[in-house]
Motif scaffolding. Structure first.
Motif, PDB file in Angstrom:
ATOM      1  N   ILE A   1      12.765  21.013   6.500  1.00  0.00           N
ATOM      2  CA  ILE A   1      12.827  21.437   7.908  1.00  0.00           C
ATOM      3  C   ILE A   1      13.926  22.467   8.095  1.00  0.00           C
ATOM      4  O   ILE A   1      15.042  22.304   7.582  1.00  0.00           O
ATOM      5  N   ILE A   2      13.590  23.506   8.844  1.00  0.00           N
ATOM      6  CA  ILE A   2      14.581  24.515   9.221  1.00  0.00           C
ATOM      7  C   ILE A   2      14.527  24.617  10.748  1.00  0.00           C
ATOM      8  O   ILE A   2      13.445  24.826  11.317  1.00  0.00           O
ATOM      9  N   ILE A   3      15.670  24.443  11.387  1.00  0.00           N
ATOM     10  CA  ILE A   3      15.686  24.484  12.855  1.00  0.00           C
ATOM     11  C   ILE A   3      16.360  25.771  13.326  1.00  0.00           C
ATOM     12  O   ILE A   3      17.392  26.182  12.780  1.00  0.00           O
ATOM     13  N   THR A   4      15.754  26.413  14.308  1.00  0.00           N
ATOM     14  CA  THR A   4      16.412  27.528  14.994  1.00  0.00           C
ATOM     15  C   THR A   4      16.448  27.138  16.476  1.00  0.00           C
ATOM     16  O   THR A   4      15.667  26.294  16.925  1.00  0.00           O
ATOM     17  N   HIS A   5      17.371  27.739  17.201  1.00  0.00           N
ATOM     18  CA  HIS A   5      17.420  27.362  18.618  1.00  0.00           C
ATOM     19  C   HIS A   5      17.837  28.526  19.502  1.00  0.00           C
ATOM     20  O   HIS A   5      18.442  29.500  19.046  1.00  0.00           O
TER      21      HIS A   5
ATOM     22  N   GLY B   1      15.621  33.752  20.689  1.00  0.00           N
ATOM     23  CA  GLY B   1      15.429  32.607  19.793  1.00  0.00           C
ATOM     24  C   GLY B   1      14.033  32.550  19.181  1.00  0.00           C
ATOM     25  O   GLY B   1      13.875  32.135  18.021  1.00  0.00           O
ATOM     26  N   ASP B   2      13.036  32.961  19.924  1.00  0.00           N
ATOM     27  CA  ASP B   2      11.665  32.937  19.383  1.00  0.00           C
ATOM     28  C   ASP B   2      11.500  33.978  18.281  1.00  0.00           C
ATOM     29  O   ASP B   2      10.780  33.747  17.305  1.00  0.00           O
ATOM     30  N   THR B   3      12.164  35.114  18.454  1.00  0.00           N
ATOM     31  CA  THR B   3      12.095  36.175  17.443  1.00  0.00           C
ATOM     32  C   THR B   3      12.762  35.692  16.155  1.00  0.00           C
ATOM     33  O   THR B   3      12.228  35.894  15.051  1.00  0.00           O
ATOM     34  N   VAL B   4      13.929  35.046  16.287  1.00  0.00           N
ATOM     35  CA  VAL B   4      14.617  34.526  15.097  1.00  0.00           C
ATOM     36  C   VAL B   4      13.724  33.512  14.387  1.00  0.00           C
ATOM     37  O   VAL B   4      13.562  33.547  13.166  1.00  0.00           O
TER      38      VAL B   4
ATOM     39  N   LYS C   1      11.563  25.709  16.298  1.00  0.00           N
ATOM     40  CA  LYS C   1      12.482  26.355  17.234  1.00  0.00           C
ATOM     41  C   LYS C   1      12.612  25.491  18.479  1.00  0.00           C
ATOM     42  O   LYS C   1      11.607  25.140  19.122  1.00  0.00           O
ATOM     43  N   LEU C   2      13.838  25.148  18.812  1.00  0.00           N
ATOM     44  CA  LEU C   2      14.084  24.355  20.018  1.00  0.00           C
ATOM     45  C   LEU C   2      14.575  25.292  21.109  1.00  0.00           C
ATOM     46  O   LEU C   2      15.634  25.924  20.976  1.00  0.00           O
ATOM     47  N   GLY C   3      13.788  25.403  22.152  1.00  0.00           N
ATOM     48  CA  GLY C   3      14.130  26.300  23.256  1.00  0.00           C
ATOM     49  C   GLY C   3      15.287  25.744  24.066  1.00  0.00           C
ATOM     50  O   GLY C   3      15.441  24.522  24.196  1.00  0.00           O
ATOM     51  N   GLY C   4      16.083  26.660  24.611  1.00  0.00           N
ATOM     52  CA  GLY C   4      17.188  26.239  25.457  1.00  0.00           C
ATOM     53  C   GLY C   4      16.704  25.416  26.632  1.00  0.00           C
ATOM     54  O   GLY C   4      17.396  24.507  27.113  1.00  0.00           O
TER      55      GLY C   4
END
Ligand code: ADP
Ligand code: X2W
Length: 259
Positions: free
Chosen positions: A45-49, A169-172, A18-21
């Protein structure tokens, strides 16, 4: 109880990042080369942001105020359309562009695409247009990762009726990690992990985290991170890391590993 190990016994190792804003705008080529290394080691790799700062700027520009409760943005009807257009229209394509430029094949997605994040209102009275995830369409994720394409997921959920909902974003990231049975979850942010009374912590346990929240050493945007971390640890994923863009930070360990 289904644990992550029994969900996908033969699938490739998966890592959710997860990439934080807070950190998205300053990432460089060296950071993205870490992803290539992980792919070479056989990880999918799976990215969420997220995109908190970009959302704040856009809300301010349009004179829409918002508040947060424990790191969750209370999202009015006016705000949800700004959150949706900022994350899906600006932040997500900018990140996909950077990944593609760095030689990593990436596709941008949000909760609507292929019914990826099937969601419902968390508590409309308290939070407005904020969602919680009912189901993640993991088939879509697997379809992409099997073809060496990195899904880049913006944190917008969709209800059955087609209403967009704002999800932290952290929850996702935590929900996606659980749904795909990830081996590891990495939350990349603007601090080098959890800091308590001025000291960064190399490791943390569930007990310490509860204590730190209670003592208000952990607050604001760090709360959804540690809550998500504990949720995935309790489901059997052995460790979660909260790190900066040099991947230095705090490892939160499950009880079994601490003993
Ligand atoms: N104990 C803590 N240690 C480190 N950071 C903390 C702590 N408690 C709260 N924070 C805050 O959490 C922030 C990271 O969360 P957030 O701003 O939401 O980042 P992101 O955009 O990466 O999700 C830090 O910049 C810091 O202000
Ligand atoms: C419901 C909720 O809190 N949504 C977040 C979504 C973006 C996010 O999580 O961004 P960061 O990763 O930068 O924190 C918000 O509106 O800010």
């Amino acid at each position: 109880m289904t644990t992550f190990k029994s969900m996908h016994p033969t699938a490739a190792k998966k890592i959710v990042i997860k990439l934080g804003g807070s950190t998205l705008e300053g990432l460089n080529k060296a950071f993205f080369s870490n992803f290539k290394n992980l792919q070479q080691q056989g990880y999918d790799i799976i990215i969420t942001h997220g995109g908190g700062p970009a959302i704040n700027r856009e809300l301010e520009k349009q004179n829409v105020t918002s508040s947060t409760i424990n790191g969750i943005r209370v999202t009015s009807e006016e705000a949800i359309s700004i959150v949706q257009s900022t994350l899906i229209g600006k932040v997500n394509p900018a990140l996909v562009h950077e990944l593609n430029e760095a030689g990593i094949a990436a596709i941008g997605l949000n909760g609507f695409d292929g019914q990826l994040l099937q969601s419902e209102f968390l508590d409309q009275h308290t939070y407005g247009y904020v969602g919680k995830i009912k189901k993640v369409n993991t088939d879509l994720i697997h379809l992409l990762t099997e073809n060496n394409i990195v899904p880049v997921i913006a944190c917008i959920g969709a209800t059955e009726d087609g209403q967009a909902l704002n999800i932290n974003g952290d929850t996702v990231a935590s929900e996606v990690a659980l749904a795909v049975g990830a081996e590891s979850l990495l939350l990349v942010t603007d601090v080098s992990g959890i800091r308590i009374e001025g000291e960064y912590q190399a490791q943390a346990t569930e007990e310490l985290i509860h204590q730190w929240i209670e003592e208000e050493h952990i607050y604001g945007g760090m709360i959804p991170k540690v809550q998500g971390a504990l949720q995935v640890l309790n489901a059997g994923i052995p460790s979660v890391q909260i790190v900066d863009d040099r991947l230095s930070g705090t490892t939160i360990l499950s009880k079994e590993l601490v003993k």
